[in-house]
Scaffold this active site. Structure first.
Site, PDB file in Angstrom:
ATOM      1  N   GLY A 117       0.944  -1.305   0.199  1.00  0.00           N
ATOM      2  CA  GLY A 117       0.071   0.204   0.267  1.00  0.00           C
ATOM      3  C   GLY A 117       0.781   0.966   0.042  1.00  0.00           C
ATOM      4  N   CYS A 169       5.347  -5.784   1.672  1.00  0.00           N
ATOM      5  CA  CYS A 169       5.694  -4.927   1.488  1.00  0.00           C
ATOM      6  C   CYS A 169       5.788  -4.175   3.206  1.00  0.00           C
ATOM      7  CB  CYS A 169       5.284  -4.152   0.072  1.00  0.00           C
ATOM      8  SG  CYS A 169       6.216  -2.396  -0.010  1.00  0.00           S
ATOM      9  N   TYR A 170       4.541  -3.291   2.039  1.00  0.00           N
ATOM     10  CA  TYR A 170       3.568  -2.294   3.500  1.00  0.00           C
ATOM     11  C   TYR A 170       2.942  -3.032   4.199  1.00  0.00           C
ATOM     12  CZ  TYR A 170       0.136   0.537   6.312  1.00  0.00           C
ATOM     13  OH  TYR A 170      -0.534   1.598   7.287  1.00  0.00           O
ATOM     14  N   HIS A 195       7.131  -8.077  -3.932  1.00  0.00           N
ATOM     15  CA  HIS A 195       6.366  -8.055  -4.165  1.00  0.00           C
ATOM     16  C   HIS A 195       6.256  -9.899  -4.663  1.00  0.00           C
ATOM     17  CE1 HIS A 195       4.032  -4.406  -3.263  1.00  0.00           C
ATOM     18  NE2 HIS A 195       5.398  -4.163  -3.508  1.00  0.00           N
ATOM     19  N   GLU A 229       3.963 -11.120  -6.068  1.00  0.00           N
ATOM     20  CA  GLU A 229       2.411 -11.448  -7.249  1.00  0.00           C
ATOM     21  C   GLU A 229       2.855 -10.644  -8.038  1.00  0.00           C
ATOM     22  OE1 GLU A 229       3.390  -9.063  -4.609  1.00  0.00           O
ATOM     23  OE2 GLU A 229       1.902  -7.526  -4.877  1.00  0.00           O
ATOM     24  N   SER A 245     -25.345  -8.060 -24.871  1.00  0.00           N
ATOM     25  CA  SER A 245     -24.597  -7.455 -25.420  1.00  0.00           C
ATOM     26  C   SER A 245     -23.265  -7.932 -26.973  1.00  0.00           C
ATOM     27  CB  SER A 245     -23.828  -6.348 -24.258  1.00  0.00           C
ATOM     28  OG  SER A 245     -23.268  -7.106 -24.009  1.00  0.00           O
ATOM     29  N   GLY A 246     -23.405  -8.896 -26.370  1.00  0.00           N
ATOM     30  CA  GLY A 246     -23.038  -9.911 -27.685  1.00  0.00           C
ATOM     31  C   GLY A 246     -20.855  -9.491 -26.893  1.00  0.00           C
ATOM     32  N   GLY A 247     -21.126  -8.859 -25.807  1.00  0.00           N
ATOM     33  CA  GLY A 247     -19.493  -8.808 -25.237  1.00  0.00           C
ATOM     34  C   GLY A 247     -19.506  -9.899 -24.214  1.00  0.00           C
ATOM     35  N   VAL A 248     -18.663 -10.331 -23.977  1.00  0.00           N
ATOM     36  CA  VAL A 248     -17.787 -11.708 -22.913  1.00  0.00           C
ATOM     37  C   VAL A 248     -18.768 -11.668 -21.618  1.00  0.00           C
ATOM     38  CG1 VAL A 248     -16.123 -12.942 -22.142  1.00  0.00           C
ATOM     39  CG2 VAL A 248     -14.904 -11.084 -23.454  1.00  0.00           C
ATOM     40  N   ASP A 249     -18.746 -10.861 -20.877  1.00  0.00           N
ATOM     41  CA  ASP A 249     -19.031 -11.299 -19.786  1.00  0.00           C
ATOM     42  C   ASP A 249     -21.478 -12.057 -19.572  1.00  0.00           C
ATOM     43  OD1 ASP A 249     -17.426 -10.428 -18.598  1.00  0.00           O
ATOM     44  OD2 ASP A 249     -17.752  -8.144 -18.234  1.00  0.00           O
ATOM     45  N   SER A 250     -21.647 -10.748 -21.024  1.00  0.00           N
ATOM     46  CA  SER A 250     -23.124 -10.752 -21.155  1.00  0.00           C
ATOM     47  C   SER A 250     -23.268 -12.589 -21.597  1.00  0.00           C
ATOM     48  CB  SER A 250     -23.662  -9.657 -21.060  1.00  0.00           C
ATOM     49  OG  SER A 250     -23.503  -9.405 -22.699  1.00  0.00           O
ATOM     50  N   THR A 251     -22.383 -12.633 -22.404  1.00  0.00           N
ATOM     51  CA  THR A 251     -22.417 -14.057 -23.341  1.00  0.00           C
ATOM     52  C   THR A 251     -22.286 -15.373 -22.621  1.00  0.00           C
ATOM     53  OG1 THR A 251     -21.744 -12.517 -25.218  1.00  0.00           O
ATOM     54  CG2 THR A 251     -21.336 -14.972 -25.723  1.00  0.00           C
ATOM     55  N   LYS A 298     -11.810 -11.222 -14.929  1.00  0.00           N
ATOM     56  CA  LYS A 298     -12.263 -11.451 -16.281  1.00  0.00           C
ATOM     57  C   LYS A 298     -11.303 -12.777 -17.015  1.00  0.00           C
ATOM     58  CE  LYS A 298     -13.546  -9.022 -20.774  1.00  0.00           C
ATOM     59  NZ  LYS A 298     -15.351  -8.094 -19.660  1.00  0.00           N
TER      60      LYS A 298
END
Ligand code: XMP
Length: 510
Positions: free
Chosen positions: A55, A82-83, A169, A171, A223-229, A366
């Protein structure tokens, strides 16, 4: 939420989501929680381990974020990054100081004492640092396991209490063996077990949704987008044709978009209704120049059109939304944040329509949704589509949205996208599109003076849309796109390339 995972306390690090991702990549569920979570709330989640993120604060600042110190007494292993290391040191009686030489970027880590975090790793390797403060004295009963040139206590810990802190870090991909260090913490120190796999996730969700929905209907705004499809295909798997998908053509879509989405969604067997509503959207946008006003009109009109359609569906009780985990975290953290743009989605619908929400991806990132999409055999054309904003081309025509301008923009945008795909550049780019500017410029074509419109091209790279940099497209590629647009799109005599990053600009122009 799932038990036996890792909880990540968020101290405001830009990498907090990355930590959660890495843990999941190791097959263990992870959840991000605010740093002020109470020990009781932690206990209820039954995590096998706790990670403190980094942070921007310094522990001696008055309002520096500090966790409840009883967390150290829960008997659950903690890894401070770190923090996270500094705050743990500070709370347990060690000493942290502002360092004269700050450490940013690559540093050589040298292991000085054996520790489970380093099992199977060499004695020295490169790690990624980003800190101004450092630990000067470790708390009582803590040992130092590794050092770097500027950090005499780069890795410390109390083996009995299973409390560990690391200055670098693990990650980020620039840290060598970062993943191994996290794996050692989770599996060796926390004794965690793998409990997170996408195949299982699909099965679990399908069962859960089926039990919840029973014989009622679920409505989905696609909508044809990734998430809704992907969400729709998943729910379709669970409840079959009790799912009803509605696609609203608001007249602000790209060239051929409605046709191609309709074809794709139908080919996947989704029960789809297309609503042709461009007239009402365009009418209401007449004379409107202000971007926020446009967004509001489009958002409200969408709700109105969608609601009318949904009312025709008997027995509808649920609304499906493709909400992702970052949306969940961000909406919990935006209090007091300044509003840059209202991002329109189907928000507002469920309350208004008295529908219950189904959000199967509330826990996912995503790329995890893409992974599910792959497992569900959804074509790449959908999984790797660039994000497209709800208000569509209306916020890419600067100023008033006119039918003839939509035509110009559609053609220019189509050429740009087509060339990107042809040259294999499309997938490397987060988002690319054309913008129609409200200015005319003088040109000369075939010895004749022209006075026509300007198209701006925008292509950016980004991980999450929160920050972005302009994509370095090759000059000869830009040259080709410019030539094609000016030659093929009537009404355009100039093309410019937008080289702004976000911040200070935003991705869209409005
Ligand atoms: P900005 O322009 O804010 O965009 O840098 C970040 C991401 O959000 C998308 N965007 C929107 N999406 N409704 C949406 O659904 C909106 O009103 C909207 N405005 C921007 C933008 O395309 C980018 O991916």
């Amino acid at each position: 939420m799932r038990k036996k995972g890792i909880i990540v306390l968020n101290f405001g690090s830009q990498y907090v989501q990355l930590i959660a991702r890495r843990v999941r990549e190791l097959g263990v569920f992870s959840e991000i929680v605010p740093y002020y979570i109470t020990p009781d709330e932690i206990r209820k989640k039954e995590p096998v381990g706790i990670i403190f993120s980094g942070g921007p604060a310094s522990v001696y600042e008055e309002d520096a974020p500090k966790p409840d110190p009883l967390i150290y007494e829960l008997g659950i292993p903690v890894l401070g990054i770190c923090y996270g290391l500094q705050v743990m040191t500070f709370q347990l009686g060690g000493r942290v100081e502002r360092s004269k030489t700050q450490e940013y970027g690559r540093a050589k880590l040298k292991i000085v004492k054996e520790c489970e975090l380093f099992e199977g790793l060499p004695e020295s390797f490169d790690v990624w640092m980003s800190h101004a403060d450092k630990v000067i004295d470790v708390p009582e009963r803590f040992e130092t396991f590794a050092v770097s040139e500027n950090s005499p206590h780069a890795v410390i810990g109390n083996k009995n209490k299973k409390l560990y802190g690391i200055q670098f870090h693990p990650e980020v991909t620039h840290t060598q063996y970062g993943k191994e260090i996290l794996a050692n913490f989770i599996f060796k120190i926390c004794k965690g077990q793998k409990n997170w796999e996408m195949g299982n996730f699909i099965e679990e969700k399908v069962k859960e949704i089926r039990e919840k929905v029973k014989d009622k209907k679920v409505i989905s705004a696609v909508s044809g987008g990734v998430d809704s499809t992907v969400a729709s295909v998943l729910v379709h798997k669970a409840v079959g044709d009790n799912l009803r998908c509605i696609f609203v053509d608001n007249g602000l879509l790209r060239k051929n978009e409605r046709e191609s989405i309709e074809k794709l969604l139908k080919s996947m067997g989704l029960p789809l209704k297309v609503v042709y509503a461009s007239k009402i959207f365009l009418e209401r946008l007449k004379g409107v120049e202000d971007p926020e006003e446009k967004r509001k009109i489009i958002g409200n009109t969408f709700i109105e059109v969608f609601e009318k359609e949904a009312e025709k569906i008997e027995n509808a009780e649920f609304l499906l939304q493709g909400t992702l985990y970052p949306d969940v975290i961000e909406s919990a953290h935006v209090e007091g944040a300044s509003k840059i743009k209202t991002h329109h989605n189907v928000g507002g619908l469920p309350e208004k329509m008295n529908l219950k929400l189904i959000e199967p991806f509330r826990e996912l990132f995503k790329d995890e949704v893409r992974e599910i999409g792959k497992l569900l055999n959804i074509p790449d054309e959908i999984l790797y589509r660039h994000p497209f904003p709800g208000p569509g081309l209306a916020i890419r025509i600067i100023g008033e949205v006119r039918e003839e301008d939509l035509k110009i923009l559609r053609e220019a945008d189509y050429i740009f996208t087509e060339e990107l795909k042809k040259k294999g550049l499309y997938r490397n780019i987060w988002q690319a599109f054309a913008v129609l500017l409200p200015v005319k410029s003088v040109g000369v074509m075939g010895d004749v003076r022209t006075y026509e419109r300007v198209i701006a091209l925008r292509a950016v790279e980004s991980v999450d849309g929160m920050t972005a940099d302009w994509y370095r497209l090759p000059y000869n590629f830009l040259d080709r796109v410019m030539r094609r647009i000016i030659n093929e799109v009537e009404g355009v005599n100039r093309v410019v390339y937008d080289i702004s990053s976000k911040p200070p600009s935003t991705i869209e122009w409005e």
